[in-house]
Design an enzyme around this catalytic site. Structure first.
Site, short mmCIF file in Angstrom:
data_model
loop_
_atom_site.label_atom_id
_atom_site.label_comp_id
_atom_site.label_asym_id
_atom_site.label_seq_id
_atom_site.Cartn_x
_atom_site.Cartn_y
_atom_site.Cartn_z
CD GLU A 18 3.60 -0.12 5.41
OE1 GLU A 18 4.72 0.18 4.97
OE2 GLU A 18 3.39 -0.33 6.63
CG ASP B 285 2.93 1.47 10.31
OD1 ASP B 285 3.45 1.89 9.27
OD2 ASP B 285 3.59 0.98 11.25
C1 NOJ Z 1 5.91 1.47 7.83
C2 NOJ Z 1 6.15 2.93 7.70
O1 NOJ Z 1 5.77 3.34 6.41
C3 NOJ Z 1 7.60 3.17 8.00
O2 NOJ Z 1 7.95 4.50 7.74
C4 NOJ Z 1 7.87 2.78 9.43
O3 NOJ Z 1 9.26 2.90 9.68
C5 NOJ Z 1 7.43 1.35 9.71
N1 NOJ Z 1 6.14 1.05 9.19
C6 NOJ Z 1 7.37 1.07 11.18
O4 NOJ Z 1 6.26 1.70 11.75
#
Ligand code: NOJ
Length: 539
Positions: A242, A200
């Site tokens: 991500e 993440d």
């Molecule tokens: C990316 C995630 O996809 C999102 O849903 C989240 O709010 C943020 N990271 C913070 O963890």
């Protein structure tokens, strides 16, 4: 021989909370998900990505973790998780899980100790300042809620860093003890059988913004450490980052094949929507061409939508406006001036042919395709729900109450069901689509089955095939002596194209939007309907 299973996986992302509730408390759970594994296997899914299911105060849909070693009691127990893993493995389905270590929840015991004792070893797990610098607004992830990267904590007597909500304090990745904790967390879930992790907020994790004396080489080097640790525990496990970054930053994450094996294809996704809005193949070609070459073990994860807004932030302002105008014309459909909070079918006004076109692209563009739960049945959104909640409604299994998701009263559901209109569960659900050979679900099953027979699309060497029609996108992909070609007509008008550099005119139709006439093998002109798609095997 390397095991590059992820290069031709069919990935499906879901949130346990909204997938299937087995005990009628209104919240999806692991036993519910386990019951649905045969459905997922039947659809052709080979890898699940589970959104965070750890104990959490749920300020950010579970992305605020308070215990990295457990299952949120609302979703089941660790025992339920292990049963689920066992049953998934029996069906040949791999599982990857979210690793949310840019930040913890404010309720995490590390933060609780850190704030109450300056001398605690946990103090330095977070980033503190007595006098923080003013924040650059472009670093604030949720600009409608937060206006700073720093918040003052009375108990700690200092400001702490947070890129996301203030309830999500950033971990101090420059601290070796934090890195050790992260590896330990990976080790735990690997022992329980997961095939890898979605990292993440990867750029926030390694950019070190706000961390005093952080050295970029050192922080980026942590990606290599993670990878080394990962494969030392499980050789075929992967890291999927991500990282929504510009093309010149992609190398930071792929490295030389020694960092992340997979990245979400944000750039291609945004160019695909721009190409669809413009009905212009060159825009899609541009999206592919800006992707830098990567090591042969690296792979893109292609997607249409995920659980957040459809972010368009890598495009120019005027391009964002083009997409808004085409697919999200009302302000309530947009988010933060840079994203769309709709699911695909409503964006396309329910045009089935066009929906198929997009999923046909997803399945043939270079990379591994990912579906998000509900996409296979063409689920819609609920714009009356706040923010990203619009695309997080519960899975629609049948026409029973709550779409068969839960037997709890509707007002007790963790998230609402869509219960009216053409996207309501009464009309749109798995059970009715399974009975209908013409449903989008039946189409998706067929499309996935065909895609699996032509792995060249996922991992072959691709080339753009020039055509004489600006709205028709054509590409070929080659691997081990096999070649496939796909053509997609982004416009509503039927076209007849000539492929300027078709290597071989003997094309065998393997998948298409409708039956086409057998091609004359001496001509290289090809017919295609409005919003049509055709996949060929080159004989
Ligand atoms: C990316 C995630 O996809 C999102 O849903 C989240 O709010 C943020 N990271 C913070 O963890």
């Amino acid at each position: 021989m390397q095991n590059l299973w992820y290069k031709n996986a069919i990935v499906y992302s879901l949130d346990v909370e909204t997938f299937m509730d087995s005990d009628g408390d209104g919240v999806g759970d692991f036993p519910g998900l386990t019951q649905k594994l045969d459905y997922l296997a039947g659809l052709g899914i080979t890898c699940l990505w589970l959104l965070p299911f750890y104990p959490s105060p749920n300020r950010d849909n579970g992305y605020d973790v308070m215990d990295y070693y457990g299952v949120d009691p609302r979703l089941g127990t660790l025992g339920d998780f292990v049963e689920f893993m066992h049953k998934a493995r029996e069906r040949g389905i791999r599982v990857i899980v979210d690793l949310v270590v840019n930040h913890t929840s404010i309720a995490h015991p590390w933060f609780q100790e850190a704030r109450s004792d300056r001398n605690s070893k946990y103090r330095n797990y977070y980033v503190w300042s007595d006098n923080p610098p003013p924040a650059d607004p472009k670093h604030i992830a949720f600009p409608d809620v937060e206006d700073s990267l720093w918040d003052y904590d009375d108990k700690a007597g200092a400001y702490y860093l947070h890129h996301f909500y203030k309830e999500q304090p950033d971990l101090n990745i420059a601290n070796p003890a934090v890195r050790e904790e992260i590896c330990k967390i990976m080790g735990f879930w690997l022992e329980l059988g997961v095939s890898g992790f979605r990292i993440d907020a990867a750029p926030f994790l390694i950019q070190g913004i706000g961390i005093p004396d952080a050295k970029p080489e050192d922080l980026e080097g942590f990606l290599i450490e993670m990878r080394e640790f990962l494969v030392s525990r499980r050789a075929d496990a992967i890291l999927l980052a991500e990282a929504n970054v510009d093309a010149d930053q992609i190398g930071v994450y792929f490295g030389n094949g020694d960092k992340m094996q997979m990245l979400f294809s944000f750039l291609l996704n945004q160019h695909m929507f721009l190409a669809l809005a413009r009905q212009d193949a060159a825009t899609l070609v541009e999206g592919l061409k800006i992707l830098p070459d990567a090591h042969h073990t690296c792979q893109w994860l292609n997607f249409v939508r995920h659980h957040d807004e459809l972010t368009l932030d890598r495009l120019q302002e005027s391009e964002i406006q083009e997409i808004f105008q085409a697919f999200a014309p009302e302000e309530n459909m947009q988010m933060w001036g840079r994203g769309v909070r709709r699911r695909l079918p409503p964006m396309l006004e329910g045009d089935r042919q066009r929906v198929e076109l997009v999923y046909s692209l997803l399945l043939t563009l270079p990379g591994t395709p990912m579906l998000r739960y509900g996409e296979e049945i063409g689920m819609g959104d609920d714009l009356s729900l706040e923010g990203r909640g619009s695309v997080r409604t519960v899975m629609q299994w049948s026409s029973k109450a709550n779409g068969g998701f839960s037997s709890a009263p509707a007002d007790k559901l963790a998230r609402p069901a869509i219960d009216r209109g053409e996207y309501g569960y009464q009309k749109l659900n798995v059970t009715s689509q399974q009975r209908d050979p013409n449903s989008i679900l039946s189409w998706m099953e067929r499309a996935i089955r065909t895609r699996k027979q032509y792995p060249e699309f996922g991992s072959g060497k691709w080339k753009i095939v020039a055509t004489n029609e600006p709205s028709v996108f054509a590409h070929s992909s080659q691997q081990n002596g096999n070649t496939v070609i796909a053509i997609h007509n982004l416009s509503a008008q039927p076209r007849t194209i000539t492929m300027k550099s078709a290597e071989d005119p003997h094309l065998l139709d393997v998948f298409s939007d409708r039956p086409y006439e057998q091609m004359d093998c001496h001509s290289n002109s090809i017919e295609i309907s409005g919003y049509g798609y055709r996949w060929f095997q080159v004989n």
